[in-house]
Scaffold this motif. Structure first.
Motif, mmCIF file in Angstrom:
data_model
loop_
_atom_site.group_PDB
_atom_site.id
_atom_site.type_symbol
_atom_site.label_atom_id
_atom_site.label_comp_id
_atom_site.label_asym_id
_atom_site.label_seq_id
_atom_site.Cartn_x
_atom_site.Cartn_y
_atom_site.Cartn_z
ATOM 1 N N LEU A 46 0.861 -1.187 0.000
ATOM 2 C CA LEU A 46 0.000 0.000 0.000
ATOM 3 C C LEU A 46 0.895 1.235 0.000
ATOM 4 N N ALA A 47 0.487 2.265 -0.691
ATOM 5 C CA ALA A 47 1.388 3.400 -0.971
ATOM 6 C C ALA A 47 1.510 4.367 0.206
ATOM 7 N N GLY A 48 2.226 3.960 1.240
ATOM 8 C CA GLY A 48 2.600 4.896 2.294
ATOM 9 C C GLY A 48 1.675 4.917 3.493
ATOM 10 N N SER A 49 2.056 5.738 4.487
ATOM 11 C CA SER A 49 1.366 5.804 5.771
ATOM 12 C C SER A 49 -0.079 6.276 5.636
ATOM 13 N N GLY A 70 18.579 13.063 -2.678
ATOM 14 C CA GLY A 70 17.431 12.281 -3.123
ATOM 15 C C GLY A 70 16.576 11.882 -1.929
ATOM 16 N N VAL A 71 15.243 12.025 -2.044
ATOM 17 C CA VAL A 71 14.331 11.691 -0.949
ATOM 18 C C VAL A 71 13.078 11.015 -1.499
ATOM 19 N N GLY A 72 12.373 10.289 -0.631
ATOM 20 C CA GLY A 72 11.076 9.737 -0.984
ATOM 21 C C GLY A 72 10.017 10.820 -0.969
ATOM 22 N N TYR A 73 8.897 10.566 -1.632
ATOM 23 C CA TYR A 73 7.830 11.563 -1.720
ATOM 24 C C TYR A 73 7.304 11.938 -0.337
ATOM 25 N N MET A 107 11.569 10.543 -5.409
ATOM 26 C CA MET A 107 11.349 9.290 -6.136
ATOM 27 C C MET A 107 10.779 8.244 -5.196
ATOM 28 N N GLU A 108 10.367 7.112 -5.742
ATOM 29 C CA GLU A 108 9.904 6.002 -4.935
ATOM 30 C C GLU A 108 11.041 5.518 -4.038
#
Length: 315
Positions: free
Chosen positions: A62-65, A181-184, A211-212
């Motif tokens: 699932l895409a994230g918190s 570089g960081v996650g969304y 990025m992912e």
């Protein structure tokens, strides 16, 4: 007139039923969209099954918190593993707090009050955010802490091995550690990028590349970026000879791994509570890192990795 009203009410009820979240006859465990979360989701699912909770449905990646939270409160999943610092700031919208006991108490109280969700006992490890650099750069520039990044990027700082082929950087990057570089999610959350840069006085060339999560280390290894916001228990850190820098100003709050489960689900399947108790304190950071490494670098099946871990622990 009464019959027409009955028809209207009937259609409204049908519409409401159609919009309601599907209720499973099995326990449903979720997980976010990175390897460690899938490992932890599988660990919780296997332990529920071993405790007599029946077959567990997995809804992983699932895409994230935020999506996990919505799935939890809507009843689409019965539980998942979250991190206390993330729960405190990103979900509950509370101010940063670096006292672990106080964070645990706040998170436990607010999840119960607001959502009817129980915060289970900690699994035994913390997975904090980590600023990660290539091992060669860490050794070449003497990087041990996040503050060291500020030191080496000051004008006039020395590069003691600038002739080495591994030290190549474009002249336009502005310094030896200049591309981030960081996650969304990290880019937006209150305990994330903006606060970190302010706390340390960090400056990077241009906008951070977002990025992912699964692509961050690939970008670091491929020299598309020089430093990334990863996680302290990522298996790739050791596998790819990366270095996680010490948070020497203690910016990040505690991130203990804890199961979150709906109280309604615990009443229906008390075996979930049994499983949470059995898993309490069972996972160390090093063990978590090893399981992540087995899945990511050795491409082993998540279920097999978790079964072997549970066997070693006598579960």
């Amino acid at each position: 007139m009464k019959s027409w009203s009955f028809v209207v009410v009937s259609w409204v009820l049908v519409g409401l039923t159609a919009c309601a979240p599907p209720r499973s006859s099995h326990v449903v465990i979720g997980a976010k969209d990175f390897t460690e979360q899938v490992v932890l989701g599988e660990l919780l699912a296997q332990e529920i099954e071993a405790s007599g909770g029946g077959a567990v449905e997995r809804r992983f990646w699932l895409a994230g918190s935020y999506l996990c939270q919505q799935a939890l409160v809507s009843g689409r999943i019965d539980g998942y593993v979250e991190y206390t610092g993330t729960a405190l700031t990103a979900i509950l919208k509370q101010p940063l707090d670096r006292d672990a006991a106080r964070v645990d108490a706040t998170v436990t109280r607010l999840y119960e009050q607001r959502y009817g969700v129980r915060v289970g006992p900690g699994l035994g490890f913390e997975d904090t955010f980590a600023m990660v650099v290539r091992g060669y750069d860490a050794r070449r520039l003497g990087l041990r802490t996040i503050s060291d990044v500020v030191r080496v990027d000051k004008p006039g700082s020395e590069n003691p091995d600038s002739g080495h082929p591994d030290s190549r950087h474009d002249t336009e990057t502005g310094g030896p550690i200049s591309r981030l570089g960081v996650g969304y999610e990290f880019a937006e959350r209150p305990d994330g990028l903006r606060g970190l840069m302010a706390a340390y006085g960090l400056r990077f060339e241009g906008e951070p590349r977002t990025m992912e999560l699964g692509l961050l280390y690939r970008a670091l290894a491929g020299r598309q970026v020089d430093i990334v916001a990863g996680n302290s228990t990522d298996g790739a850190i050791k596998a790819l000879d990366f270095v996680a820098l010490e948070d020497d100003r203690h910016y990040f709050p505690p991130y203990g791994a804890v199961p979150l489960v709906r109280e309604e689900s615990l009443k229906k399947w008390p075996q979930i509570g049994v499983a949470m108790t059995r898993l309490a304190g069972k996972v160390t950071a090093e063990e978590m890192r090893a399981m992540n490494l087995a899945v990511e670098a050795q491409h082993r099946d998540v279920g097999d990795v978790v079964r072997e871990f549970r066997a070693r622990k006598g579960l």
